[in-house]
Design a protein around this motif. Structure first.
Motif, PDB file in Angstrom:
ATOM      1  N   UNK A  87      98.034  -4.043  74.774  1.00  0.00           N
ATOM      2  CA  UNK A  87      98.931  -4.728  75.097  1.00  0.00           C
ATOM      3  C   UNK A  87      99.823  -5.527  73.278  1.00  0.00           C
ATOM      4  N   UNK A  88     101.327  -4.574  74.323  1.00  0.00           N
ATOM      5  CA  UNK A  88     102.366  -4.224  73.215  1.00  0.00           C
ATOM      6  C   UNK A  88     103.153  -5.763  72.647  1.00  0.00           C
ATOM      7  N   UNK A  89     103.008  -6.688  72.137  1.00  0.00           N
ATOM      8  CA  UNK A  89     103.462  -8.340  71.927  1.00  0.00           C
ATOM      9  C   UNK A  89     104.790  -7.910  70.816  1.00  0.00           C
ATOM     10  N   UNK A  90     105.869  -8.192  71.267  1.00  0.00           N
ATOM     11  CA  UNK A  90     107.084  -7.344  70.698  1.00  0.00           C
ATOM     12  C   UNK A  90     107.739  -9.273  69.453  1.00  0.00           C
ATOM     13  N   UNK A  91     107.841 -10.539  70.281  1.00  0.00           N
ATOM     14  CA  UNK A  91     107.293 -11.634  69.182  1.00  0.00           C
ATOM     15  C   UNK A  91     106.567 -12.832  70.393  1.00  0.00           C
ATOM     16  N   UNK A  92     106.709 -13.553  69.099  1.00  0.00           N
ATOM     17  CA  UNK A  92     106.351 -15.100  69.916  1.00  0.00           C
ATOM     18  C   UNK A  92     106.618 -16.552  69.778  1.00  0.00           C
ATOM     19  N   UNK A  93     107.350 -17.418  69.954  1.00  0.00           N
ATOM     20  CA  UNK A  93     107.170 -18.216  69.180  1.00  0.00           C
ATOM     21  C   UNK A  93     107.015 -19.557  70.326  1.00  0.00           C
ATOM     22  N   UNK A  94     106.878 -21.080  68.525  1.00  0.00           N
ATOM     23  CA  UNK A  94     106.406 -21.855  68.985  1.00  0.00           C
ATOM     24  C   UNK A  94     107.368 -22.802  69.376  1.00  0.00           C
ATOM     25  N   UNK A  95     107.439 -23.819  70.084  1.00  0.00           N
ATOM     26  CA  UNK A  95     108.519 -24.308  71.025  1.00  0.00           C
ATOM     27  C   UNK A  95     107.987 -25.664  71.045  1.00  0.00           C
ATOM     28  N   UNK A  96     108.477 -26.169  69.848  1.00  0.00           N
ATOM     29  CA  UNK A  96     108.571 -27.746  69.416  1.00  0.00           C
ATOM     30  C   UNK A  96     109.035 -29.118  69.657  1.00  0.00           C
ATOM     31  N   UNK A  97     109.084 -29.450  70.706  1.00  0.00           N
ATOM     32  CA  UNK A  97     109.466 -31.207  71.678  1.00  0.00           C
ATOM     33  C   UNK A  97     110.264 -31.360  70.823  1.00  0.00           C
ATOM     34  N   UNK A  98     110.752 -31.495  69.691  1.00  0.00           N
ATOM     35  CA  UNK A  98     111.716 -31.936  69.226  1.00  0.00           C
ATOM     36  C   UNK A  98     113.164 -31.071  69.492  1.00  0.00           C
ATOM     37  N   UNK A  99     113.041 -29.715  70.281  1.00  0.00           N
ATOM     38  CA  UNK A  99     113.923 -28.383  70.170  1.00  0.00           C
ATOM     39  C   UNK A  99     113.566 -27.234  69.342  1.00  0.00           C
ATOM     40  N   UNK A 100     113.728 -27.390  68.250  1.00  0.00           N
ATOM     41  CA  UNK A 100     113.483 -26.134  66.976  1.00  0.00           C
ATOM     42  C   UNK A 100     112.505 -25.028  67.724  1.00  0.00           C
ATOM     43  N   UNK A 101     112.527 -24.567  67.578  1.00  0.00           N
ATOM     44  CA  UNK A 101     111.789 -22.716  67.067  1.00  0.00           C
ATOM     45  C   UNK A 101     111.436 -22.195  66.533  1.00  0.00           C
ATOM     46  N   UNK A 102     109.623 -22.164  66.244  1.00  0.00           N
ATOM     47  CA  UNK A 102     109.566 -21.213  64.624  1.00  0.00           C
ATOM     48  C   UNK A 102     108.602 -20.150  65.291  1.00  0.00           C
ATOM     49  N   UNK A 103     109.291 -19.130  64.714  1.00  0.00           N
ATOM     50  CA  UNK A 103     108.108 -18.365  64.523  1.00  0.00           C
ATOM     51  C   UNK A 103     106.686 -17.889  64.638  1.00  0.00           C
ATOM     52  N   UNK A 124     100.207 -16.678  63.541  1.00  0.00           N
ATOM     53  CA  UNK A 124     100.176 -17.602  63.062  1.00  0.00           C
ATOM     54  C   UNK A 124     101.429 -18.595  62.394  1.00  0.00           C
ATOM     55  N   UNK A 125     101.027 -20.049  62.436  1.00  0.00           N
ATOM     56  CA  UNK A 125     102.336 -20.154  62.516  1.00  0.00           C
ATOM     57  C   UNK A 125     102.101 -22.134  61.947  1.00  0.00           C
ATOM     58  N   UNK A 126     103.389 -22.075  60.710  1.00  0.00           N
ATOM     59  CA  UNK A 126     103.296 -24.183  60.201  1.00  0.00           C
ATOM     60  C   UNK A 126     104.384 -24.170  59.269  1.00  0.00           C
ATOM     61  N   UNK A 127     104.312 -25.564  60.889  1.00  0.00           N
ATOM     62  CA  UNK A 127     105.280 -26.501  61.107  1.00  0.00           C
ATOM     63  C   UNK A 127     106.265 -26.724  59.328  1.00  0.00           C
ATOM     64  N   UNK A 128     107.253 -27.210  59.429  1.00  0.00           N
ATOM     65  CA  UNK A 128     107.682 -28.227  58.451  1.00  0.00           C
ATOM     66  C   UNK A 128     107.450 -29.311  58.843  1.00  0.00           C
ATOM     67  N   UNK A 129     106.701 -29.931  59.738  1.00  0.00           N
ATOM     68  CA  UNK A 129     106.112 -31.344  59.378  1.00  0.00           C
ATOM     69  C   UNK A 129     105.160 -31.352  60.326  1.00  0.00           C
ATOM     70  N   UNK A 130     103.705 -31.780  60.469  1.00  0.00           N
ATOM     71  CA  UNK A 130     102.999 -32.230  62.028  1.00  0.00           C
ATOM     72  C   UNK A 130     103.426 -31.929  62.741  1.00  0.00           C
ATOM     73  N   UNK A 131     102.853 -31.736  63.428  1.00  0.00           N
ATOM     74  CA  UNK A 131     103.210 -32.064  65.259  1.00  0.00           C
ATOM     75  C   UNK A 131     102.332 -33.586  65.524  1.00  0.00           C
ATOM     76  N   UNK A 132     103.500 -34.608  65.810  1.00  0.00           N
ATOM     77  CA  UNK A 132     102.802 -35.766  67.080  1.00  0.00           C
ATOM     78  C   UNK A 132     102.024 -35.566  67.880  1.00  0.00           C
ATOM     79  N   UNK A 133     100.551 -36.510  67.792  1.00  0.00           N
ATOM     80  CA  UNK A 133      99.895 -36.466  68.697  1.00  0.00           C
ATOM     81  C   UNK A 133     100.197 -36.356  69.543  1.00  0.00           C
ATOM     82  N   UNK A 134      98.840 -36.053  70.809  1.00  0.00           N
ATOM     83  CA  UNK A 134      99.612 -35.594  72.383  1.00  0.00           C
ATOM     84  C   UNK A 134     100.998 -35.070  72.825  1.00  0.00           C
TER      85      UNK A 134
END
Length: 533
Positions: A87-103, A124-134
């Motif tokens: 399975x050849x993965x090209x890229x993955x992004x974390x889609x934050x509810x605030x509209x930002x995307x993080x690789x 692995x991805x670390x966000x600039x700030x914690x993701x809010x609960x729920x």
């Protein structure tokens, strides 16, 4: 470590360990069921899936992707439904509810290859700030393969939640589809197969995505390692998922953010058709241990020897049915013994009783039309003996008697039927009443939710069913519903309307949406008290 206080009666104190990776997403699913083939012009693909986060802030996400898939049915959960190439993965992004995307990066790199049949790669991805609960967050996965090769997936996209599945002939084109938030590619999300389960030729396509999602931030609440089969969620397919992607009784019930007992984020190990006797066993062509290796990597590589769960929840056993009660129960108990052998005899295990399969002469419309064979009789048959053995077994520190919550309140051991869920009437009539022209929309009371299966009296004394896969609110107390089944049924005006409780799969065990919600509502959150030693 910080302690979550408790005022008055309620759960024992939660001892937080915010650096311990724990399950951090609803909706996650192991790949499997069947393989699919990359077609010309469609061999670069992308999925956009949405998940619900736990009831506490999270960060430092750990996201494994795998190269193996699981059998569903038959020899499930053996990990033998595999692609014929990596399975050849090209890229993955974390889609934050605030509209930002993080690789999401794999050892600092965007691309990765999960080796066919055995591989695991760790994003692995670390966000600039914690993701809010729920929160509701997304994962967009882009992958490709050679035309003619096969690949695996685990996700039937949930359209009403904004999920997408794209395919194109090159990376730039599939990226462009995602950037434009274009509609799903018809080949990967055909209307004719939406909300349908079957094989590769007759069911909703399966998109590739995360096998699991872990994160830091854990506040100390119980986390179940769930030994499971289809009854965790296969009662539903896609269109009826709740706003956090949950389907089925147990996922919905775990996710209730009860003010006393809290939400429970599970680590689910099973798949539809899973047998206790085949789980955590085998090798080679019968292997069912790769998932266990994955969660042990979390334990040993990322958690310093701490499991990404706190107790075991044993919902399994239904698919091990046998005419001899002790044989049936011992298959279930054998799995618990293997889990204890792997993780220690002292682990806390909660058992769950098993519900029956029933037959019907009225398409599961009335209680009077139900019957049950001796094997599945939960009041006086083999299943009663099995459930008695479960409740008596010292393997379980506690147990939940699921049967009464699942049963029709009028008769233990029989499921809720459509007559329990009157919804009024169909508005007017669908179609043109000629019995020749097909139709796929109907006007219904606005209390009917997306994904519900409904039963209605299309002619006096005659009933049929439809499944709502999309709905438009008309603003007058009605909706225009698009239904899955397209026929020319001649429907009388203002037909009596009911919600279906059971029976869309025709095998007499999987509840439909009204039955699922009925059971979730009846099962008290106080049962979560059994999650503690």
């Amino acid at each position: 470590m910080p302690v979550v206080p408790v005022s008055g009666s309620g759960h024992p104190p939660w001892v937080a360990d915010p650096n311990r990776y724990m399950p951090a997403a609803t909706r996650v699913a192991w790949p499997g069921g069947f393989t699919q083939t990359y077609a010309a012009g469609l061999n670069y693909q992308a999925s956009e899936l949405y998940f619900g986060s736990p009831d506490y802030p999270t960060n430092s996400f750990l996201i494994p992707f795998v190269g193996f898939g699981l059998t569903q049915g038959n020899n499930a959960p053996q990990e033998t439904v595999n692609p014929n190439a990596d399975m050849l993965i090209d890229e993955v992004f974390f889609l934050h509810p605030d509209g930002n995307e993080y690789p999401v990066l794999f050892v600092g790199i965007a691309a990765a290859a999960a080796t066919a049949a055995t591989g695991i790669v760790w994003g692995e991805v670390t966000l600039p700030a914690d993701l809010p609960r729920r929160s509701i967050f997304g994962i967009r996965t882009v992958w490709h393969g050679t035309v003619g090769n096969t690949y695996i997936g685990g996700y039937r996209i949930q359209r009403h939640r904004g999920e997408k599945y794209w395919a194109a002939g090159d990376l730039a084109s599939v990226r462009a589809l995602a950037a434009a938030s274009a509609p799903s590619t018809p080949d990967r999300d055909p209307d004719s197969f939406y909300n349908t389960v079957g094989n590769v030729s007759n069911s909703q396509p399966l998109a590739y995505g995360p096998a699991m999602i872990f994160a830091k931030g854990w506040d100390g609440r119980p986390v179940p390692l769930v030994l499971s089969d289809s009854l965790i969620e296969r009662q539903e397919i896609a269109a009826s998922a709740d706003e956090r992607g949950n389907m089925g009784v147990w996922r919905r019930w775990f996710d209730v953010a009860d003010p006393v007992w809290g939400e429970t984020m599970p680590l689910i190990m099973g798949v539809p058709g899973a047998k206790s006797q085949l789980e955590l066993a085998g090798s080679g062509s019968t292997i069912a241990t790769l998932r266990w290796g994955l969660i042990d990597i979390v334990k040993n590589t990322y958690n310093g020897g701490l499991n990404p769960w706190t107790f075991v929840f044993d919902q399994s056993g239904r698919n091990d049915n046998n005419a001899t009660a002790s044989t049936w129960a011992n298959f279930k108990f054998g799995l618990v013994d293997r889990v204890k052998a792997r993780y220690g005899a002292g682990i806390h295990v909660v058992g769950v009783t098993i519900q029956p399969t029933v037959s019907t002469s009225t398409a599961y419309r009335t209680l009077a039309g139900l019957s049950v064979a001796t094997l599945w009789n939960a009041v006086s048959g083999t299943l009663k003996s099995v459930n008695d053995l479960i409740k008596a077994s010292s393997r379980y520190a506690r147990w939940i008697d699921f049967l009464p919550y699942w049963s029709d309140s009028r008769s233990l051991g029989f499921p809720p039927t459509a007559e329990l869920f009157p919804l009024g009437n169909v508005i007017g009539h669908p179609g043109n009443q000629d019995g020749v022209t097909t139709w796929n929309t109907m006007v219904l009371p606005d209390i009917v939710p997306n994904g519900a299966r409904i039963t209605f009296e299309y002619q006096p004394g005659l009933y049929t069913s439809r499944t709502v896969i999309a709905r438009t609110d008309n603003g007058d107390g009605t909706i225009t519903a698009t239904v899955k089944e397209v026929f020319a049924t001649n429907v009388q005006d203002n037909a009596a309307l009911f919600g279906a409780g059971l029976g869309s799969d025709g095998i007499g065990v999987h509840e439909d949406l009204y039955g699922i919600l009925y059971t979730v509502d009846r099962m008290p959150q106080t049962e979560k008290s059994k999650f503690y030693p």
